[in-house]
Write a protein that holds these residues in place. Structure first.
Motif, PDB file in Angstrom:
ATOM      1  N   THR A  17      11.404 -71.006   7.743  1.00  0.00           N
ATOM      2  CA  THR A  17      10.695 -70.351   8.851  1.00  0.00           C
ATOM      3  C   THR A  17      11.055 -68.868   8.987  1.00  0.00           C
ATOM      4  N   GLY A  18      12.023 -68.408   8.216  1.00  0.00           N
ATOM      5  CA  GLY A  18      12.434 -67.002   8.319  1.00  0.00           C
ATOM      6  C   GLY A  18      11.581 -66.094   7.458  1.00  0.00           C
ATOM      7  N   SER A  19      11.996 -64.840   7.422  1.00  0.00           N
ATOM      8  CA  SER A  19      11.243 -63.826   6.676  1.00  0.00           C
ATOM      9  C   SER A  19      11.207 -64.169   5.180  1.00  0.00           C
ATOM     10  N   ALA A 106      17.822 -69.513   1.993  1.00  0.00           N
ATOM     11  CA  ALA A 106      17.383 -68.399   2.840  1.00  0.00           C
ATOM     12  C   ALA A 106      17.687 -68.636   4.317  1.00  0.00           C
ATOM     13  N   ILE A 107      18.730 -69.430   4.583  1.00  0.00           N
ATOM     14  CA  ILE A 107      19.221 -69.524   5.968  1.00  0.00           C
ATOM     15  C   ILE A 107      19.980 -68.230   6.241  1.00  0.00           C
ATOM     16  N   VAL A 108      19.945 -67.753   7.476  1.00  0.00           N
ATOM     17  CA  VAL A 108      20.671 -66.522   7.784  1.00  0.00           C
ATOM     18  C   VAL A 108      22.116 -66.856   8.173  1.00  0.00           C
ATOM     19  N   GLY A 109      23.054 -66.050   7.686  1.00  0.00           N
ATOM     20  CA  GLY A 109      24.443 -66.155   8.103  1.00  0.00           C
ATOM     21  C   GLY A 109      25.230 -67.268   7.430  1.00  0.00           C
ATOM     22  N   THR A 110      26.452 -67.457   7.921  1.00  0.00           N
ATOM     23  CA  THR A 110      27.361 -68.436   7.324  1.00  0.00           C
ATOM     24  C   THR A 110      26.858 -69.856   7.506  1.00  0.00           C
ATOM     25  N   LEU A 128      19.311 -67.290  -4.586  1.00  0.00           N
ATOM     26  CA  LEU A 128      20.217 -66.966  -3.476  1.00  0.00           C
ATOM     27  C   LEU A 128      19.785 -65.738  -2.685  1.00  0.00           C
ATOM     28  N   ALA A 129      19.244 -65.995  -1.480  1.00  0.00           N
ATOM     29  CA  ALA A 129      19.017 -64.886  -0.546  1.00  0.00           C
ATOM     30  C   ALA A 129      20.213 -64.772   0.387  1.00  0.00           C
ATOM     31  N   ASN A 130      20.796 -65.934   0.715  1.00  0.00           N
ATOM     32  CA  ASN A 130      21.918 -65.980   1.667  1.00  0.00           C
ATOM     33  C   ASN A 130      23.195 -65.415   1.045  1.00  0.00           C
ATOM     34  N   LYS A 131      23.354 -64.083   1.198  1.00  0.00           N
ATOM     35  CA  LYS A 131      24.500 -63.417   0.559  1.00  0.00           C
ATOM     36  C   LYS A 131      25.820 -63.879   1.147  1.00  0.00           C
ATOM     37  N   VAL A 155      18.290 -63.187  -5.048  1.00  0.00           N
ATOM     38  CA  VAL A 155      16.999 -62.863  -4.416  1.00  0.00           C
ATOM     39  C   VAL A 155      17.084 -61.529  -3.676  1.00  0.00           C
ATOM     40  N   ASP A 156      18.271 -61.171  -3.226  1.00  0.00           N
ATOM     41  CA  ASP A 156      18.436 -59.852  -2.616  1.00  0.00           C
ATOM     42  C   ASP A 156      17.812 -58.840  -3.580  1.00  0.00           C
ATOM     43  N   SER A 157      17.000 -57.915  -3.078  1.00  0.00           N
ATOM     44  CA  SER A 157      16.254 -57.049  -4.004  1.00  0.00           C
ATOM     45  C   SER A 157      17.198 -56.235  -4.896  1.00  0.00           C
ATOM     46  N   TRP A 208      11.397 -51.831   4.848  1.00  0.00           N
ATOM     47  CA  TRP A 208      11.312 -53.264   4.611  1.00  0.00           C
ATOM     48  C   TRP A 208      11.008 -54.006   5.900  1.00  0.00           C
ATOM     49  N   SER A 209      10.249 -55.117   5.771  1.00  0.00           N
ATOM     50  CA  SER A 209      10.021 -55.986   6.926  1.00  0.00           C
ATOM     51  C   SER A 209      10.898 -57.218   6.728  1.00  0.00           C
ATOM     52  N   MET A 210      11.903 -57.402   7.612  1.00  0.00           N
ATOM     53  CA  MET A 210      12.929 -58.431   7.365  1.00  0.00           C
ATOM     54  C   MET A 210      13.330 -59.095   8.681  1.00  0.00           C
ATOM     55  N   LYS A 213      18.846 -60.106  11.702  1.00  0.00           N
ATOM     56  CA  LYS A 213      20.244 -59.854  11.289  1.00  0.00           C
ATOM     57  C   LYS A 213      20.318 -58.797  10.189  1.00  0.00           C
ATOM     58  N   ILE A 214      19.487 -58.970   9.172  1.00  0.00           N
ATOM     59  CA  ILE A 214      19.545 -58.032   8.030  1.00  0.00           C
ATOM     60  C   ILE A 214      18.995 -56.657   8.426  1.00  0.00           C
ATOM     61  N   SER A 215      18.055 -56.624   9.373  1.00  0.00           N
ATOM     62  CA  SER A 215      17.520 -55.327   9.801  1.00  0.00           C
ATOM     63  C   SER A 215      18.595 -54.540  10.553  1.00  0.00           C
ATOM     64  N   ASP A 271       8.817 -54.846  -1.483  1.00  0.00           N
ATOM     65  CA  ASP A 271       8.169 -56.105  -1.101  1.00  0.00           C
ATOM     66  C   ASP A 271       9.032 -57.237  -1.662  1.00  0.00           C
ATOM     67  N   MET A 272       9.615 -58.038  -0.786  1.00  0.00           N
ATOM     68  CA  MET A 272      10.552 -59.083  -1.224  1.00  0.00           C
ATOM     69  C   MET A 272       9.900 -60.117  -2.124  1.00  0.00           C
ATOM     70  N   ARG A 273       8.568 -60.184  -2.106  1.00  0.00           N
ATOM     71  CA  ARG A 273       7.913 -61.220  -2.914  1.00  0.00           C
ATOM     72  C   ARG A 273       8.138 -61.017  -4.413  1.00  0.00           C
TER      73      ARG A 273
HETATM   74  N1  LIG Z   1      14.465 -60.687   4.965  1.00  0.00           N
HETATM   75  C1  LIG Z   1      14.707 -60.061   3.843  1.00  0.00           C
HETATM   76  O1  LIG Z   1      13.890 -59.278   3.399  1.00  0.00           O
HETATM   77  C2  LIG Z   1      16.000 -60.325   3.075  1.00  0.00           C
HETATM   78  C3  LIG Z   1      16.242 -59.589   1.922  1.00  0.00           C
HETATM   79  C4  LIG Z   1      17.377 -59.866   1.183  1.00  0.00           C
HETATM   80  C5  LIG Z   1      18.268 -60.831   1.595  1.00  0.00           C
HETATM   81  N2  LIG Z   1      18.015 -61.523   2.741  1.00  0.00           N
HETATM   82  C6  LIG Z   1      18.978 -62.539   3.172  1.00  0.00           C
HETATM   83  O2  LIG Z   1      18.290 -63.775   3.307  1.00  0.00           O
HETATM   84  C7  LIG Z   1      18.836 -64.536   4.389  1.00  0.00           C
HETATM   85  C8  LIG Z   1      17.712 -64.843   5.360  1.00  0.00           C
HETATM   86  O3  LIG Z   1      17.223 -63.631   5.894  1.00  0.00           O
HETATM   87  P1  LIG Z   1      15.870 -63.550   6.742  1.00  0.00           P
HETATM   88  O4  LIG Z   1      15.656 -62.092   6.964  1.00  0.00           O
HETATM   89  O5  LIG Z   1      14.820 -64.365   6.108  1.00  0.00           O
HETATM   90  O6  LIG Z   1      16.356 -64.212   8.108  1.00  0.00           O
HETATM   91  P2  LIG Z   1      15.459 -64.750   9.328  1.00  0.00           P
HETATM   92  O7  LIG Z   1      14.092 -64.207   9.258  1.00  0.00           O
HETATM   93  O8  LIG Z   1      16.256 -64.527  10.551  1.00  0.00           O
HETATM   94  O9  LIG Z   1      15.371 -66.332   9.003  1.00  0.00           O
HETATM   95  C9  LIG Z   1      16.533 -67.111   8.979  1.00  0.00           C
HETATM   96  C10 LIG Z   1      16.227 -68.564   8.697  1.00  0.00           C
HETATM   97  O10 LIG Z   1      17.428 -69.324   8.986  1.00  0.00           O
HETATM   98  C11 LIG Z   1      17.140 -70.271  10.051  1.00  0.00           C
HETATM   99  N3  LIG Z   1      18.335 -70.358  10.884  1.00  0.00           N
HETATM  100  C12 LIG Z   1      18.717 -69.541  11.894  1.00  0.00           C
HETATM  101  N4  LIG Z   1      19.893 -69.964  12.414  1.00  0.00           N
HETATM  102  C13 LIG Z   1      20.245 -71.076  11.730  1.00  0.00           C
HETATM  103  C14 LIG Z   1      21.336 -71.985  11.816  1.00  0.00           C
HETATM  104  N5  LIG Z   1      22.328 -71.830  12.709  1.00  0.00           N
HETATM  105  N6  LIG Z   1      21.389 -73.024  10.956  1.00  0.00           N
HETATM  106  C15 LIG Z   1      20.398 -73.213  10.034  1.00  0.00           C
HETATM  107  N7  LIG Z   1      19.312 -72.403   9.921  1.00  0.00           N
HETATM  108  C16 LIG Z   1      19.255 -71.322  10.750  1.00  0.00           C
HETATM  109  C17 LIG Z   1      15.944 -69.708  10.770  1.00  0.00           C
HETATM  110  O11 LIG Z   1      15.263 -70.716  11.502  1.00  0.00           O
HETATM  111  P3  LIG Z   1      14.289 -70.353  12.799  1.00  0.00           P
HETATM  112  O12 LIG Z   1      13.563 -69.107  12.432  1.00  0.00           O
HETATM  113  O13 LIG Z   1      13.406 -71.570  12.865  1.00  0.00           O
HETATM  114  O14 LIG Z   1      15.181 -70.210  13.982  1.00  0.00           O
HETATM  115  C18 LIG Z   1      15.134 -69.170   9.596  1.00  0.00           C
HETATM  116  O15 LIG Z   1      14.529 -70.222   8.909  1.00  0.00           O
HETATM  117  C19 LIG Z   1      19.954 -63.671   4.973  1.00  0.00           C
HETATM  118  O16 LIG Z   1      21.177 -64.053   4.417  1.00  0.00           O
HETATM  119  C20 LIG Z   1      19.599 -62.261   4.524  1.00  0.00           C
HETATM  120  O17 LIG Z   1      20.716 -61.416   4.409  1.00  0.00           O
HETATM  121  C21 LIG Z   1      16.900 -61.298   3.483  1.00  0.00           C
END
Ligand SMILES: NC(=O)c1ccc[n+]([C@@H]2O[C@H](COP(=O)([O-])OP(=O)(O)OC[C@H]3O[C@@H](n4cnc5c(N)ncnc54)[C@H](OP(=O)(O)O)[C@@H]3O)[C@@H](O)[C@H]2O)c1
Length: 397
Positions: A17-19, A106-110, A128-131, A155-157, A208-210, A213-215, A271-273
């Motif tokens: 459900t995340g970005s 692609a869950i955010v955080g630990t 691996l997006a979840n760094k 997956v991180d760009s 970037w549109s993200m 947390k990462i923004s 574009d992350m895609r």
């Molecule tokens: N976005 C980017 O462009 C990008 C680029 C490179 C790397 N990353 C990395 O990819 C990861 C995800 O980033 P994102 O930007 O996609 O984050 P995001 O949009 O905030 O989405 C996070 C996802 O994790 C879920 N989530 C939130 N809290 C959780 C919890 N406590 N337990 C399990 N799932 C949980 C969210 O669910 P709900 O939305 O349903 O609450 C959502 O599916 C991060 O580690 C980030 O550093 C992201």
């Protein structure tokens, strides 16, 4: 096997459900949808409606919300669909246990660490997006993937760019890796200007549109700090081989420097895609409907040295890399607590780095990470100390 060539690749999407998760589903549609990918699991947290919609349209076998309280809401959304539903930590464990060839982590955080680690131990290839998995668990995580028999595809760009620029046979000739950083919305701001910014301003990334947390992490450069530690574990380089250069246009996604003076870079529109498609279709390069770079329209590419005084997160990453052991896990956990406090307007923007640094110093004597229990213990202690410092900071304000 190329996706779509024979049997569809079985894919679980953690954090659908995340970005990154939503972009992953978009890429899957572009790559042939159900003909190419069989979706085992989708997981989310708060956004149950979107999760249910994704589960139905992708034909997932299981949908999991990490939130126990939302189990019934998800169950109601999916009633009659034939899709299994689970929730909480046990639901995520169930998700990790379901057979999958590939997992998009692609869950955010630990919160992403336990399910991703469990899937890696079962032998899935991890996109691996979840760094945070690598920042916290480092080589233990890398070993778990290797022992499971899968592999890690970034997956991180930035890391995707490095992965693409590494000439597999020439690893011995790699001199340095150069992570590019946009510099975020406060690239030219003074610390005095940054002192009173809100989360709404901090999350407005120029390119970037993200996710949130990462923004915010891009604005504080904590995201780049995490990426420096991620790079060490992903590519097995020494800390002194990791450089950061600010490149405001985000066209060069990162580079590798070789012993003959050559630099190999990967470029593209932000574009992350592109990175997601590369990780999902690996070892092939997919055909994607993303914007093409038009060099004639690019008037310039700029570069500047990062300023570690205004953005101390970069200095903290160097400290964590030099100290080694559990300092990455400690920095990451403290920063997560400080990030939430900042978003809740309990502390200011600059306090995030102060708190992370103080917790790293308090826990300097923490030993090596021999097992995952050591990682989870250090993470919990760092969170406890960071929460204390947040409370002190609030009192002082
Ligand atoms: N976005 C980017 O462009 C990008 C680029 C490179 C790397 N990353 C990395 O990819 C990861 C995800 O980033 P994102 O930007 O996609 O984050 P995001 O949009 O905030 O989405 C996070 C996802 O994790 C879920 N989530 C939130 N809290 C959780 C919890 N406590 N337990 C399990 N799932 C949980 C969210 O669910 P709900 O939305 O349903 O609450 C959502 O599916 C991060 O580690 C980030 O550093 C992201």
């Amino acid at each position: 096997m190329m996706a779509g060539e024979n049997a569809p690749r079985r894919l679980s999407i953690f954090g659908s459900t995340g970005s990154i998760g939503q972009n992953t589903l978009d890429v899957i549609e572009q790559l042939g949808g159900r003909k190419s990918y069989e979706i085992s699991v989708v997981t989310g947290n708060a956004n149950v409606e979107l999760l249910a919609h994704q589960a139905k349209s992708a034909g997932a076998r299981l949908a999991v919300t990490a939130s126990d309280e939302r189990y019934h809401a998800l169950k109601a959304e999916l009633s009659g669909s034939g899709i299994a539903v689970a929730a909480g930590a046990s639901g995520l464990a169930e998700a990790a246990d379901l057979e999958a060839d590939w997992v998009m982590a692609a869950i955010v955080g630990t919160a992403g660490l336990a399910p991703t680690l469990a899937a890696a131990r079962k032998g899935a290839t991890i996109a691996l997006a979840n760094k945070e998995c690598l920042v916290s668990a480092g080589d233990l995580f890398v070993d778990a993937v290797a022992k499971g028999g899968g592999r890690l595809i970034p997956v991180d760009s930035e890391h995707s760019a490095i992965f693409q620029s590494l000439d597999e046979g020439q690893r011995h000739a790699v001199e340095r890796i150069i992570l590019t950083a946009s510099g975020g919305p406060f690239r030219t701001w003074s610390r005095a200007d940054m002192a009173n910014v809100t989360a709404a301003t901090a999350r407005a990334h120029p390119n970037w549109s993200m996710g949130l947390k990462i923004s915010v992490g891009s604005a504080s450069m904590f995201n780049k700090a995490l990426e420096m530690i991620e790079a060490k574990h992903l590519f097995g380089v020494r800390p002194d081989q990791i450089e950061v250069i600010v490149h405001p246009q985000s066209i060069i996604h990162s580079m590798v420097g070789y012993t003959d003076g050559s630099i190999i870079a990967q470029l593209g529109c932000p574009d992350m895609r592109t990175a997601i498609g590369y990780a999902l279709d690996y070892p092939h390069r997919p055909k994607l409907n993303v914007e093409r770079l038009d060099f004639a329209k690019l008037s310039r590419l700029d570069f500047e040295a990062p300023d570690e005084e205004r953005f101390p997160a970069l200095r903290l990453a160097r400290t964590a890399l030099e100290r080694g052991g559990l300092q990455g896990a400690i920095m990451n956990a403290a920063e997560e607590i400080a990030f939430h406090a900042f978003v809740e307007e309990r502390i200011g923007f600059l306090a995030m780095a102060d708190i992370a640094e103080a917790v790293m110093d308090k826990m300097i004597a923490t030993g090596e990470a021999k097992t995952m229990d050591d990682v989870f213990a250090a993470d919990a202690e760092a969170r406890r100390l960071a929460a204390e410092l947040v409370a002190l900071n609030e009192k002082a304000a």
